[in-house]
Design a protein around this motif. Structure first.
Motif, PDB file in Angstrom:
ATOM      1  N   HIS A  69      -7.053   1.816  -8.280  1.00  0.00           N
ATOM      2  CA  HIS A  69      -6.615   2.976  -7.501  1.00  0.00           C
ATOM      3  C   HIS A  69      -5.754   3.812  -8.423  1.00  0.00           C
ATOM      4  CE1 HIS A  69      -5.897   5.113  -3.712  1.00  0.00           C
ATOM      5  NE2 HIS A  69      -4.654   5.317  -4.159  1.00  0.00           N
ATOM      6  N   GLN A  70      -6.096   5.094  -8.598  1.00  0.00           N
ATOM      7  CA  GLN A  70      -5.464   5.877  -9.655  1.00  0.00           C
ATOM      8  C   GLN A  70      -4.651   7.066  -9.148  1.00  0.00           C
ATOM      9  OE1 GLN A  70      -8.362   6.788 -12.730  1.00  0.00           O
ATOM     10  NE2 GLN A  70      -8.695   4.629 -13.209  1.00  0.00           N
ATOM     11  N   ASN A  71      -4.087   6.953  -7.963  1.00  0.00           N
ATOM     12  CA  ASN A  71      -3.191   8.021  -7.525  1.00  0.00           C
ATOM     13  C   ASN A  71      -2.104   7.489  -6.615  1.00  0.00           C
ATOM     14  OD1 ASN A  71      -2.319  10.822  -7.428  1.00  0.00           O
ATOM     15  ND2 ASN A  71      -4.466  11.317  -7.861  1.00  0.00           N
ATOM     16  N   PHE A  72      -1.127   8.379  -6.306  1.00  0.00           N
ATOM     17  CA  PHE A  72       0.098   7.892  -5.685  1.00  0.00           C
ATOM     18  C   PHE A  72       0.010   7.638  -4.195  1.00  0.00           C
ATOM     19  CE2 PHE A  72       0.889  12.610  -5.845  1.00  0.00           C
ATOM     20  CZ  PHE A  72       0.990  12.852  -4.476  1.00  0.00           C
ATOM     21  N   LEU A  73      -1.014   8.158  -3.505  1.00  0.00           N
ATOM     22  CA  LEU A  73      -1.156   7.841  -2.082  1.00  0.00           C
ATOM     23  C   LEU A  73      -2.085   6.648  -1.911  1.00  0.00           C
ATOM     24  CD1 LEU A  73      -1.368  11.194  -0.072  1.00  0.00           C
ATOM     25  CD2 LEU A  73       0.533   9.573  -0.246  1.00  0.00           C
ATOM     26  N   PRO A  74      -1.614   5.582  -1.303  1.00  0.00           N
ATOM     27  CA  PRO A  74      -2.474   4.418  -1.085  1.00  0.00           C
ATOM     28  C   PRO A  74      -3.639   4.758  -0.160  1.00  0.00           C
ATOM     29  CG  PRO A  74      -0.151   3.900  -0.664  1.00  0.00           C
ATOM     30  CD  PRO A  74      -0.247   5.381  -0.770  1.00  0.00           C
ATOM     31  N   ALA A  75      -4.733   4.059  -0.334  1.00  0.00           N
ATOM     32  CA  ALA A  75      -5.846   4.184   0.603  1.00  0.00           C
ATOM     33  C   ALA A  75      -5.333   3.911   2.008  1.00  0.00           C
ATOM     34  CB  ALA A  75      -6.952   3.202   0.241  1.00  0.00           C
ATOM     35  N   GLY A  85      -4.555  12.106   3.512  1.00  0.00           N
ATOM     36  CA  GLY A  85      -4.688  12.866   2.274  1.00  0.00           C
ATOM     37  C   GLY A  85      -4.997  12.041   1.051  1.00  0.00           C
ATOM     38  N   ALA A  86      -5.086  10.715   1.180  1.00  0.00           N
ATOM     39  CA  ALA A  86      -5.360   9.872   0.006  1.00  0.00           C
ATOM     40  C   ALA A  86      -6.737  10.205  -0.570  1.00  0.00           C
ATOM     41  CB  ALA A  86      -5.298   8.400   0.383  1.00  0.00           C
ATOM     42  N   ILE A  87      -6.843  10.221  -1.894  1.00  0.00           N
ATOM     43  CA  ILE A  87      -8.119  10.473  -2.557  1.00  0.00           C
ATOM     44  C   ILE A  87      -8.526   9.237  -3.355  1.00  0.00           C
ATOM     45  CG2 ILE A  87      -7.701  12.961  -2.702  1.00  0.00           C
ATOM     46  CD1 ILE A  87      -7.053  12.589  -5.672  1.00  0.00           C
ATOM     47  N   THR A  88      -9.802   9.139  -3.624  1.00  0.00           N
ATOM     48  CA  THR A  88     -10.320   7.955  -4.327  1.00  0.00           C
ATOM     49  C   THR A  88     -10.747   8.278  -5.756  1.00  0.00           C
ATOM     50  OG1 THR A  88     -12.534   8.377  -3.434  1.00  0.00           O
ATOM     51  CG2 THR A  88     -11.094   6.891  -2.178  1.00  0.00           C
ATOM     52  N   ASP A  89     -10.474   9.482  -6.238  1.00  0.00           N
ATOM     53  CA  ASP A  89     -10.852   9.862  -7.607  1.00  0.00           C
ATOM     54  C   ASP A  89     -10.270   8.863  -8.602  1.00  0.00           C
ATOM     55  OD1 ASP A  89     -11.023  11.972  -5.813  1.00  0.00           O
ATOM     56  OD2 ASP A  89     -10.767  13.510  -7.331  1.00  0.00           O
ATOM     57  N   ALA A  90     -11.111   8.349  -9.474  1.00  0.00           N
ATOM     58  CA  ALA A  90     -10.665   7.406 -10.509  1.00  0.00           C
ATOM     59  C   ALA A  90     -11.316   7.806 -11.835  1.00  0.00           C
ATOM     60  CB  ALA A  90     -11.017   5.977 -10.126  1.00  0.00           C
ATOM     61  N   PRO A  91     -10.824   8.876 -12.469  1.00  0.00           N
ATOM     62  CA  PRO A  91     -11.489   9.422 -13.653  1.00  0.00           C
ATOM     63  C   PRO A  91     -11.279   8.626 -14.929  1.00  0.00           C
ATOM     64  CG  PRO A  91      -9.496  10.664 -13.179  1.00  0.00           C
ATOM     65  CD  PRO A  91      -9.673   9.696 -12.044  1.00  0.00           C
ATOM     66  N   TYR A  92     -10.280   7.743 -14.962  1.00  0.00           N
ATOM     67  CA  TYR A  92      -9.943   7.068 -16.213  1.00  0.00           C
ATOM     68  C   TYR A  92     -10.552   5.667 -16.288  1.00  0.00           C
ATOM     69  CZ  TYR A  92      -6.553  10.834 -16.597  1.00  0.00           C
ATOM     70  OH  TYR A  92      -5.967  12.076 -16.671  1.00  0.00           O
ATOM     71  N   SER A  93     -10.928   5.303 -17.492  1.00  0.00           N
ATOM     72  CA  SER A  93     -11.410   3.958 -17.804  1.00  0.00           C
ATOM     73  C   SER A  93     -11.011   3.674 -19.244  1.00  0.00           C
ATOM     74  CB  SER A  93     -12.937   3.872 -17.635  1.00  0.00           C
ATOM     75  OG  SER A  93     -13.582   4.822 -18.484  1.00  0.00           O
ATOM     76  N   LEU A  94     -11.199   2.448 -19.687  1.00  0.00           N
ATOM     77  CA  LEU A  94     -10.821   2.105 -21.055  1.00  0.00           C
ATOM     78  C   LEU A  94     -11.733   2.835 -22.036  1.00  0.00           C
ATOM     79  CD1 LEU A  94      -9.109   0.407 -22.999  1.00  0.00           C
ATOM     80  CD2 LEU A  94     -10.839  -1.406 -22.801  1.00  0.00           C
TER      81      LEU A  94
END
Length: 531
Positions: free
Chosen positions: A330-336, A340-349
């Motif tokens: 989960h890559q943002n400050f609002l928990p699922a 208003g929580a979003i599920t965008d997860a643009p980062y990976s290794l």
């Protein structure tokens, strides 16, 4: 504090070599609940000051609030507690609460509107770490007597402008909303501290339990309040033992020496699932695991370095190995589950992308210190970061300490990087937006606030104004969209890399029923537990 070394698995070894010869099962008493949990983060039992996970668990069971969250019906949101009802003025700025009659504190003193007003004013005047939850409504030490008032059996609060009523009431479900016994507390006042020193180790509430003893880093013992207005709890005694190692918790659970184990790692969860008399519950919590970069460090203040760090996290590798089943990416400050929580997860290794960004930043060799609480999964996350950072040429020195030690340095802006967890204080999106992306005064003179943006010396790049707009928006859908936009910008520009959201897997004895850990919105409740 100590520098980390490879984790010693002696407890695991002892478990693997001794599991075949367990003694005959013990059993805890039918009227007693014994929990194993890491509670070294407790620094105080004062609801006006407590701001840690384990402390919130204790305070939820000891103090009533004007409004509260029912453990068996969290989805319903805030419900009447010490206030039996409330009304809202036409301008939306004043909420007037009618107190429930016949409720007593554990001292025997009646719970009155004066106690409620005193408790809220006291939290504002003491101005401890969580005070921003109340002061964000315009309450100050100077105006508290005029904005928090009493008329007979009612207490009224008047905010500085109109907010969504649900937002205000959600905030009152936070730990800081605990109502204390004014007479008892003020009998223990020292040098104008409004009983703060005494309440650090004592309690004066009207809740289901009374703290009998707190031994730091060892245990908390609570005894039931026989006069609790909802009825005396079935568990007459609750003991929370500080047990650091997962393997030890599992062993005690399977032997029947404890009823609940809250810190089992994935390997021990699998073992517990196969044990007789043990069940495993999975509950999505609001807790987030994150890393943050102190913007007082010139290298980490470089936007390209900040972005590079976000590409140097092995999100999937950790999720699918030592965090398996217990954290989800989960890559943002609002928990699922939050508005208003979003599920965008643009980062990976992506080591190569990180190297490109670091070359563009041209800031020279980077060597930084990360502070980490002495907890197994956190140390393992830090060690994973140490490994991936090194592949891009960043030296990450890990300092491990108790929660009090690490948080003390973090709150004083002394760490280059912090790796830890954050949990919501109340079930409204502003609970996290107002700390991760809000910082109206970034100066050192502002003092050590509870705001995470301030702790990392980040001025929020314009997000403070957007958060301020979102919190007063009356339309639910518009407000949700505003938080979505804020999170996407935060994800790109902030010095935070949010990594995971917690899935709490708890081992419990089969005969334990009614335990609520609080879901994504609050803390644990013990008064509905039965065996």
């Amino acid at each position: 504090m100590k520098k980390t070394a490879p984790i010693l698995m002696s407890a695991m070894l002892a478990l693997s070599t001794g599991m075949g010869a367990l003694p005959a099962l013990a059993a805890t008493p039918d009227n007693m609940l014994i929990i194993a949990n890491r509670i070294d983060d407790i620094t105080t039992l004062d609801p006006a000051q407590s701001f840690e996970f384990a402390g919130a668990d204790v305070i939820r069971n000891v103090y009533g609030k004007l409004v509260n969250l029912e453990p068996g019906n969290l989805e319903a949101g805030y419900q009447p507690d010490l206030a039996e009802s409330w009304t809202v003025s036409d301008d939306g700025m004043t909420i007037t609460f009618t107190m429930r009659e016949g409720v007593k504190f554990t001292s025997g003193n009646p719970v009155t509107a004066e106690d409620a007003a005193f408790s809220l004013r006291r939290a504002v005047i003491l101005n401890k770490t969580p005070s921003f939850i109340l002061t964000q409504f315009g309450f100050t030490a100077e105006n508290a007597n005029e904005t928090i008032t009493v008329d007979g059996n009612t207490v009224s609060i008047t905010t500085d402008k109109r907010y969504a009523t649900s937002f205000v009431l959600n905030c009152l479900t936070a730990t800081i909303g605990g109502i204390v016994d004014m007479k008892t507390v003020m009998e223990h006042e020292v040098d104008g501290d409004m009983g703060n020193e005494w309440l650090a180790t004592n309690t004066a509430g009207s809740g289901a339990y009374i703290v009998q003893s707190w031994k730091p880093n060892e245990s908390v013992t609570m005894v039931s309040n026989p006069d609790y207005y909802l009825g005396a709890p079935a568990m007459e005694r609750v003991i929370v033992r500080h047990i650091q190692e997962s393997a030890t918790q599992r062993l005690l659970l399977e032997q029947g020496d404890i009823d609940v184990a809250r810190n089992l790692n994935p390997e021990d969860i699998k073992g517990a699932m196969a044990a007789d008399g043990v069940s495993v519950d999975s509950e999505l919590r609001g807790r987030l695991m994150y890393i943050s970069m102190n913007q007082g460090n010139e290298q980490l203040a470089n936007p390209k370095v900040r972005e590079a760090v976000k590409w140097l996290v092995d999100y999937e590798g950790m999720q699918n190995s030592f965090l398996d089943g217990q954290y989800t990416i989960h890559q943002n400050f609002l928990p699922a589950t939050y508005l208003g929580a979003i599920t965008d997860a643009p980062y990976s290794l992506n080591i190569e992308r990180a190297k490109e960004l670091l070359a563009e930043a041209d800031v020279g060799p980077i060597e930084i210190e990360v502070g980490v609480r002495d907890a197994q999964e956190r140390i393992e996350i830090a060690q994973s970061l140490q490994n991936t950072f090194a592949q891009a040429g960043i030296t990450l020195n890990i300092t491990v300490g108790t929660a009090k030690q690490v948080l003390g340095r973090y709150r004083a802006r002394e760490l280059d990087m912090y790796m830890g967890a954050w949990g919501p204080d109340y079930p409204d999106p502003h609970t996290n937006a107002g700390t991760f992306a809000y910082n109206p005064d970034n100066s050192m003179e502002a003092g050590a606030t509870g705001l995470l943006a301030w702790r990392n010396a980040w001025d929020t790049g314009g997000l403070t104004a957007k958060v301020a707009d979102a919190v007063v928006e009356g339309d639910r859908d518009t407000r949700a969209a505003m938080y979505g936009d804020i999170q996407r910008e935060f994800q790109e520009i902030s010095p935070f890399a949010v990594l995971f959201q917690k899935i709490e897997q708890t081992g419990r004895r089969d005969n334990v029923e009614g335990l609520s850990l609080g879901g994504a919105v609050t803390s644990a409740a013990y008064w509905n537990v039965s065996k």
